[in-house]
Design a protein around this motif. Structure first.
Motif, PDB file in Angstrom:
ATOM      1  N   LYS A 402     -70.301  -3.799  61.821  1.00  0.00           N
ATOM      2  CA  LYS A 402     -69.556  -2.538  61.834  1.00  0.00           C
ATOM      3  C   LYS A 402     -69.067  -2.247  60.437  1.00  0.00           C
ATOM      4  CE  LYS A 402     -64.987  -4.276  62.787  1.00  0.00           C
ATOM      5  NZ  LYS A 402     -63.741  -4.074  63.437  1.00  0.00           N
ATOM      6  N   ASN A 403     -68.599  -1.048  60.249  1.00  0.00           N
ATOM      7  CA  ASN A 403     -68.097  -0.690  58.928  1.00  0.00           C
ATOM      8  C   ASN A 403     -66.805  -1.434  58.629  1.00  0.00           C
ATOM      9  OD1 ASN A 403     -70.177   0.998  58.400  1.00  0.00           O
ATOM     10  ND2 ASN A 403     -69.070   2.871  58.944  1.00  0.00           N
ATOM     11  N   SER A 404     -66.752  -2.091  57.468  1.00  0.00           N
ATOM     12  CA  SER A 404     -65.521  -2.794  57.122  1.00  0.00           C
ATOM     13  C   SER A 404     -64.521  -1.838  56.490  1.00  0.00           C
ATOM     14  CB  SER A 404     -65.815  -3.963  56.194  1.00  0.00           C
ATOM     15  OG  SER A 404     -66.637  -3.542  55.129  1.00  0.00           O
ATOM     16  N   ILE A 405     -65.019  -0.867  55.696  1.00  0.00           N
ATOM     17  CA  ILE A 405     -64.139   0.230  55.299  1.00  0.00           C
ATOM     18  C   ILE A 405     -64.880   1.543  55.490  1.00  0.00           C
ATOM     19  CG2 ILE A 405     -62.777  -1.114  53.646  1.00  0.00           C
ATOM     20  CD1 ILE A 405     -64.333   0.073  51.405  1.00  0.00           C
ATOM     21  N   THR A 406     -64.130   2.558  55.830  1.00  0.00           N
ATOM     22  CA  THR A 406     -64.750   3.824  56.183  1.00  0.00           C
ATOM     23  C   THR A 406     -64.121   4.962  55.389  1.00  0.00           C
ATOM     24  OG1 THR A 406     -64.735   2.899  58.406  1.00  0.00           O
ATOM     25  CG2 THR A 406     -65.534   5.133  58.189  1.00  0.00           C
ATOM     26  N   ASP A 407     -64.932   5.691  54.671  1.00  0.00           N
ATOM     27  CA  ASP A 407     -64.543   6.932  54.011  1.00  0.00           C
ATOM     28  C   ASP A 407     -63.207   6.835  53.277  1.00  0.00           C
ATOM     29  OD1 ASP A 407     -64.874   9.514  53.207  1.00  0.00           O
ATOM     30  OD2 ASP A 407     -63.914  10.363  54.998  1.00  0.00           O
ATOM     31  N   VAL A 408     -63.160   5.974  52.269  1.00  0.00           N
ATOM     32  CA  VAL A 408     -61.925   5.807  51.505  1.00  0.00           C
ATOM     33  C   VAL A 408     -61.952   6.709  50.279  1.00  0.00           C
ATOM     34  CG1 VAL A 408     -60.612   4.187  50.102  1.00  0.00           C
ATOM     35  CG2 VAL A 408     -61.527   3.467  52.295  1.00  0.00           C
ATOM     36  N   ASN A 409     -60.906   7.504  50.134  1.00  0.00           N
ATOM     37  CA  ASN A 409     -60.791   8.406  48.994  1.00  0.00           C
ATOM     38  C   ASN A 409     -59.447   8.199  48.317  1.00  0.00           C
ATOM     39  OD1 ASN A 409     -63.171  10.306  49.380  1.00  0.00           O
ATOM     40  ND2 ASN A 409     -62.169  10.361  51.390  1.00  0.00           N
ATOM     41  N   PHE A 410     -59.436   7.963  47.027  1.00  0.00           N
ATOM     42  CA  PHE A 410     -58.161   8.007  46.291  1.00  0.00           C
ATOM     43  C   PHE A 410     -58.401   8.039  44.788  1.00  0.00           C
ATOM     44  CE2 PHE A 410     -59.077   3.520  46.717  1.00  0.00           C
ATOM     45  CZ  PHE A 410     -58.664   2.962  45.517  1.00  0.00           C
ATOM     46  N   ASN A 411     -57.350   8.358  44.059  1.00  0.00           N
ATOM     47  CA  ASN A 411     -57.391   8.400  42.607  1.00  0.00           C
ATOM     48  C   ASN A 411     -56.354   7.454  42.043  1.00  0.00           C
ATOM     49  OD1 ASN A 411     -59.297  10.376  42.468  1.00  0.00           O
ATOM     50  ND2 ASN A 411     -57.795  12.047  42.347  1.00  0.00           N
ATOM     51  N   ILE A 412     -56.588   6.973  40.851  1.00  0.00           N
ATOM     52  CA  ILE A 412     -55.526   6.274  40.121  1.00  0.00           C
ATOM     53  C   ILE A 412     -55.476   6.859  38.722  1.00  0.00           C
ATOM     54  CG2 ILE A 412     -54.687   4.065  39.279  1.00  0.00           C
ATOM     55  CD1 ILE A 412     -56.175   2.687  41.395  1.00  0.00           C
ATOM     56  N   ARG A 413     -54.247   7.061  38.258  1.00  0.00           N
ATOM     57  CA  ARG A 413     -54.091   7.635  36.922  1.00  0.00           C
ATOM     58  C   ARG A 413     -53.596   6.580  35.945  1.00  0.00           C
ATOM     59  NH1 ARG A 413     -50.314  12.259  39.034  1.00  0.00           N
ATOM     60  NH2 ARG A 413     -49.804  10.497  40.358  1.00  0.00           N
ATOM     61  N   GLU A 414     -53.715   6.897  34.684  1.00  0.00           N
ATOM     62  CA  GLU A 414     -53.242   5.986  33.639  1.00  0.00           C
ATOM     63  C   GLU A 414     -51.749   5.743  33.799  1.00  0.00           C
ATOM     64  OE1 GLU A 414     -54.150   7.961  30.051  1.00  0.00           O
ATOM     65  OE2 GLU A 414     -56.223   7.265  29.957  1.00  0.00           O
ATOM     66  N   GLY A 415     -51.329   4.546  33.563  1.00  0.00           N
ATOM     67  CA  GLY A 415     -49.912   4.223  33.591  1.00  0.00           C
ATOM     68  C   GLY A 415     -49.297   4.336  34.968  1.00  0.00           C
ATOM     69  N   GLU A 416     -50.098   4.061  35.990  1.00  0.00           N
ATOM     70  CA  GLU A 416     -49.588   4.200  37.354  1.00  0.00           C
ATOM     71  C   GLU A 416     -49.917   2.928  38.138  1.00  0.00           C
ATOM     72  OE1 GLU A 416     -49.936   7.611  40.747  1.00  0.00           O
ATOM     73  OE2 GLU A 416     -51.809   6.885  39.892  1.00  0.00           O
ATOM     74  N   ILE A 417     -48.950   2.447  38.885  1.00  0.00           N
ATOM     75  CA  ILE A 417     -49.229   1.303  39.745  1.00  0.00           C
ATOM     76  C   ILE A 417     -49.400   1.803  41.175  1.00  0.00           C
ATOM     77  CG2 ILE A 417     -48.393  -0.903  40.608  1.00  0.00           C
ATOM     78  CD1 ILE A 417     -46.860  -1.309  38.114  1.00  0.00           C
ATOM     79  N   VAL A 418     -50.605   1.675  41.689  1.00  0.00           N
ATOM     80  CA  VAL A 418     -50.871   2.080  43.069  1.00  0.00           C
ATOM     81  C   VAL A 418     -51.040   0.815  43.892  1.00  0.00           C
ATOM     82  CG1 VAL A 418     -52.483   3.232  44.597  1.00  0.00           C
ATOM     83  CG2 VAL A 418     -51.965   4.203  42.370  1.00  0.00           C
ATOM     84  N   THR A 419     -50.279   0.708  44.954  1.00  0.00           N
ATOM     85  CA  THR A 419     -50.358  -0.490  45.783  1.00  0.00           C
ATOM     86  C   THR A 419     -51.051  -0.173  47.095  1.00  0.00           C
ATOM     87  OG1 THR A 419     -48.247  -1.133  44.878  1.00  0.00           O
ATOM     88  CG2 THR A 419     -49.037  -2.364  46.750  1.00  0.00           C
TER      89      THR A 419
END
Lengths: 644, 401
Positions: A402-419
């Protein structure tokens, strides 16, 4: 008086010392646990909590010291001894057979029938005894198989077999018919029965020997054995004894109601939630009438709601007179539930205190040995341009189909901590593997600095400035046989600084190593020549972080960078991450510790079952709310493509 | 300052004698001594009377029997053994077990012989062709491993036999002219053949025979081969320990996942390693057959050549160190030459094989012997300390809460 005093302790571990080679995991540890209390065992990772409990559970034997259970000195050689002493343990990683239902898991492995089962059976006729034996843990399975094989061989006709099955094997006529309905060729062929016999024999020995060993090398083998065993038992089950599980099920339901452990007994392990699996493990202990229950970091894999439930269960257990040992490094849980706490530091027992007479600050100082400052992300730096774009990313798991991840969308910008927050095993690992180029994707695209990244092309990622602090430092992060200086250039050895005309510049390697050792406080026994294997986990992590940060990456992917690292080092690592952010690096952090998630992030993405289900500002969301998203109860994530 | 220097010196000296490297040497020596001892016991059982004399013959490589010629023999046995050992080690360091060494050796021998006897080329050309043939044969299992995930052990063993039968078939059909007319299943000797007398002119070696550097009193088979082999071992050592290429190779041998994580090209490395390994083994075959110790016997039923198998043995005795392989190959060279000098009626020639296999069996236990030495050391040192330590422990017990 002295006698009474002695008996108030359920467990006494006196002067326990355990060495692994040159490393002293436990040094003269003293632990006294009163009957009917919840006793917390507090300490950093590597303080020796798990070792001392493994000694109590019979997985290791101590080099020095003695153990008393209920005032009697005992020797615990293996987990079976521990079981006999009514000691049960819920391991950090559950020991359940995946293809079996929860009920079957609870029954499985209970080799000796409990007393009242036997008493019950004595009152009934022979036939019942045999069935009950099978029911209560398949006690004489080997013997019965021998009997059965012999019987099949001796019998000449079907009538013979039927007659023998009913009279010798004490089956009901219906069961005998069921057996006969099997293709007779199969039954007669000696290979099947012989093989089965041998298989059972082999499995019994192996399972007993290894089922509770914690050694990770055995995990795979163990799973296979348990799986085979379960399959074999299942087969046997269908063949000769139509087990009536209702009685056991009722009994277990009663226990679960008593303690508030709600489980669906007919649910298979693979379909059950982590919380339910944990409750099954607890039921397993209770079904075996264990009095001393060890919980090894039980809250690590649970959502905040589930943690609250577990703490309630522990209170219920205490009310029923059970003694509980609770291993953890989370102070608020200890304050909420424990009666007394013993603090371990670097393998030594520092002190045992009443919870009433202490507070979080005191405990944390005791645990670390000095005051701890917790790092917070107070940066006012505004994020810059988008540096990583993930669009429609989908991955397929070949094992689970089965799909382990499905349709993941996101951005990360400079100098940013995304958790990425979420419970372990909800697709975070796969997502990171896709971004860092370790695994193949099925659909979607990853753009780093406006360049489309190819699957499996780590080289380009290196060149473009992506760093990766991996989750498993032994598997990915290090070559354990290489020494410190070599591990520090694992990624950049082709850099002009470290090699010329294809020859390694050893002098520069040493210089580089000594610089980084000083700068990042990497401690080891022989400086730049000490092998990575000889270093402690915390220092191995420091090495990896030094290597990855010194590359001055534009994107730093950090997966649980503080796992297995002591508290002093945690704040150190976290401040380094923040420094990277200040420098302008984008950071993608995966963490299972909510403290870390809230302390560091600029933005939280919650992942559940391979999908992003929520996006939050850490200042505007509560832990409870986050927990609901993590468990999948709520979802609300809309990715909006930024306007150009 | 000078004091510090002294200290460092003393420490580094101490480390060379007590470090893991030294432990490896100790445990290898231990295995060798034990192996020789057990071999001696077996010889005593076979014939108590002849055993002491023949055992000395065996371990001195028959110098007493053959004289200086024996020394030349040992050196020319040593060269191919060393090459085979280094080749196996090279692959093993990358995590590949090159059991196809025998096939690569066979093909290497084929290349060398065809270019020497059929095309009458200079010995350098012959050696290069031996390397090329060995490399090609080694590349096949590597490619299969990388692109089709075929285990290199299985494909290697298959290719051993394919190679052997291909070579023997070739020699008996379209290349039958290089079969010695006087000896109908062996290839020519490396001397000019006089067809009219049906004899070799032993004063005129072919240009494909390895030169003996003007030293003629060490026997016919003595040649430049042992120097080439030692250079190869040093080359392999430098390649593995000093270059980025070796850095990658060893890393992928130790931890495949980490090399992937670090962005190294595992597939390319795997193929390159096997090609180099095969070339070195092929070179070994060239050195063996071009020094004229033996001729290739092309009978269909013939077994795979013994040297590459001994190469695997050398790799294990040397504990995968190319420099260690020099000494291990020396030992095997001595033993196999010495075995031919023992009293053949009492002791079979295979006695040397027996002893080497005992040594290998014991060195298979090096993991144990490696632990054995530090353990003894620890026991010895602890005995001294224990008296001082004991009161401490008692105190600690009292101090518990």
């Amino acid at each position: 008086m002295a006698n009474v005093n002695k008996n108030t302790y359920a467990v006494e571990m006196l002067g326990i010392t355990k060495r692994f080679g040159n490393i002293c995991a436990n040094k003269n540890v003293n632990l006294r646990i009163k009957k009917g209390e919840i006793h917390a065992l507090l300490g950093e990772n590597g303080a020796g909590k798990s070792t001392i409990m493994s000694i109590l559970f019979g997985l290791y034997s101590p080099d020095e010291g003695k153990i008393k259970i209920n005032g009697k000195e005992v020797e615990i050689k293996d987990p079976n001894d521990a079981n006999k002493l009514k000691i049960g343990m819920v391991h950090q990683h559950f020991k359940l057979v995946e293809c079996y239902t929860l009920l079957e898991n609870i029954i499985l492995g209970k080799e000796t029938p409990s007393v009242h089962f036997l008493q019950d059976a004595m009152e009934k006729d022979d036939r019942e005894i045999n069935r009950l034996n099978i029911l209560s843990g398949y006690i004489n399975i080997q013997k019965r198989m021998e009997q059965f094989t012999k019987l099949i061989h001796d019998s000449k006709t079907e009538v013979d077999i039927r007659y023998n099955l009913i009279n010798t094997m004490h089956l009901t006529p219906e069961q005998a018919d069921f057996v006969l309905a099997m293709p007779i060729g199969d039954l007669k062929s000696s290979t099947i029965s012989n093989n089965f016999d041998k298989e059972i024999d082999r499995l019994r020995v192996k399972v007993q020997a290894k089922v509770d060993k914690k050694d990770s090398r055995f995990t795979k083998l163990k799973r296979k054995i348990l799986f085979n065993c379960a399959k074999a038992l299942d087969w046997f089950n269908k063949l000769v004894c139509n087990v009536d599980k209702n009685k056991v099920a009722m009994e277990i339901t009663e226990i679960s109601r008593k303690y508030g452990l709600s489980v669906d007994l007919n649910c298979k392990v693979e379909d059950a939630t982590v919380g339910m699996q944990q409750r099954t493990e607890i039921l397993k202990m209770l079904y075996r009438d264990n009095d001393i229950l060890i919980f090894d970091e039980p809250t690590a894999v649970l959502t905040p709601q589930e943690i609250e439930g577990l703490l309630n269960v522990m209170r219920n257990l205490k009310r029923e007179g059970k003694t509980i040992i609770f291993i953890t490094h989370k102070l608020n849980e200890i304050m909420a539930v424990a009666d007394r706490v013993t603090v371990l530091r670097r393998g030594e027992s520092i002190d045992t205190v009443d919870i009433k007479n202490t507070n979080v600050a005191k405990l944390s100082t005791m645990m670390v040995g000095h005051n701890v400052n917790i790092i917070h992300n107070n940066s006012k730096k505004k994020p810059g341009d988008t540096i990583l774009k993930v669009r429609g990313l989908t991955m397929f798991d070949k094992v689970k189909q089965k799909n382990s991840i499905t349709d993941v969308n996101f951005n990360i910008r400079e100098g940013e901590i995304v958790t990425i927050a979420g419970i372990d095993g909800n697709g975070q690992r796969e997502l990171i593997e896709a971004i860092t180029g370790l695994e193949k994707t099925k659909l979607g695209s990853i753009k780093f600095k406006n360049k489309l990244l190819k699957d499996g092309d780590v080289k380009t990622r290196n060149a473009l400035g992506m760093s990766h602090i991996p989750e498993d430092r032994h598997k990915h992060g290090l070559v354990l046989e290489y020494d410190l200086k070599q591990n520090l250039v694992l990624r950049d050895f082709k850099n002009k600084k470290f090699s010329r005309y294809g020859f390694i510049r050893k002098g520069n390697l040493i210089k580089n190593a000594n610089e980084l050792i000083k700068k990042h406080d990497i401690r080891s026994s022989q400086g730049d020549t000490s092998t990575a294997r000889s270093m402690s986990g915390g220092n191995q992590q420091k090495l990896i972080i030094a290597r990855e940060i010194e590359r001055k990456p534009d994107l730093l992917v950090a997966v649980q960078p503080t796992r297995g690292v002591d508290i002093g080092a945690i704040s150190n690592i976290n401040s380094k991450l923040l420094k990277e952010k200040e420098r302008g690096a984008a950071i993608l952090l995966v963490s299972f510790e909510l403290d870390e998630v809230f302390g560091l992030s600029d933005r939280i993405l919650v992942m559940h079952d391979g999908e992003l289900v929520g996006e939050f500002d850490p200042k505007k969301v509560t832990r409870k709310e986050l927990g609901l998203y993590m468990s999948g109860a709520k979802r609300n994530y809309k990715f909006v493509e930024e306007a150009r | 300052m000078s004091n510090l220097k002294q200290k460092i010196n003393r420490e580094s000296i101490k480390r060379t004698f007590t470090g893991t490297g030294a432990n490896k040497v100790y445990s290898s020596l231990f295995c060798i001594v034990c192996g020789l001892f057990i071999g001696f016991l077996i010889m005593v059982v076979l014939s108590p009377k002849n055993a002491p004399f023949d055992f000395t013959m065996l371990i001195t490589g028959g110098i007493k029997f053959y004289g200086l010629n024996g020394f030349g023999n040992i050196l020319s046995m040593f060269a191919p053994l060393l090459c085979a050992g280094v080749g196996v080690i090279f692959a093993y360091k990358t995590g590949i077990f090159n059991i196809g060494a025998a096939g690569q050796y066979t093909l290497g021998a084929f290349g060398a012989l065809v270019f020497a006897l059929k095309l009458n080329q200079h010995w350098t050309v012959c050696l290069l062709m031996a390397m090329l043939f060995g490399a090609v044969w080694a590349a096949i299992p590597a490619l299969l491993k990388v692109f089709c995930k075929v285990n290199e052990v299985i494909s290697g063993i298959m290719l051993n036999w394919i190679g052997l039968f291909f070579v023997n078939w070739s020699l008996q059909t379209y290349l039958s002219s290089i079969i010695n007319p006087g000896d109908s299943y062996k290839t020519w000797k490396l001397y000019v053949y006089n067809a009219s007398t049906g004899k070799y002119d032993f004063t005129k070696p072919l240009i494909s025979k390895l030169p003996n550097m003007g030293i003629s009193n060490l026997g016919d088979t003595f040649s430049i081969a042992f120097i080439i082999a030692i250079l190869v071992a040093i080359f392999a050592f430098i390649l593995m320990e000093k270059t980025t290429f070796g850095f990658q190779l060893k890393a992928s041998g130790y931890n495949r996942h980490a090399t992937k994580y670090a962005g190294m090209n595992a597939k390319k490395n795997c193929i390159l390693t096997m090609i180099i390994s095969g070339a070195i083994i092929g070179l070994g075959a060239g050195l063996f057959y071009l020094s004229g110790i033996e001729e290739w016997s092309a009978t269909i039923s013939s077994a795979l050549p013994q040297v590459p198998w001994n190469g695997i043995i050398i790799a294990f005795i040397a504990q995968m160190n190319p420099i260690g392989a020099v000494f291990a190959a020396g030992l095997l060279g001595v033993l196999s030459t010495g075995a031919t000098a023992t009293t053949q009626s009492v002791f079979p020639k295979e006695i040397s094989d027996l002893i080497t296999s005992i040594i290998v069996y014991l060195s298979g236990l090096t993991a144990i012997t490696m632990r054995f030495f530090p353990w003894i050391k620890k026991k010895l040192s602890r005995k001294k300390v224990s008296e001082a330590e004991q009161p401490l422990i008692v105190d600690a017990n009292k101090g518990g809460k």
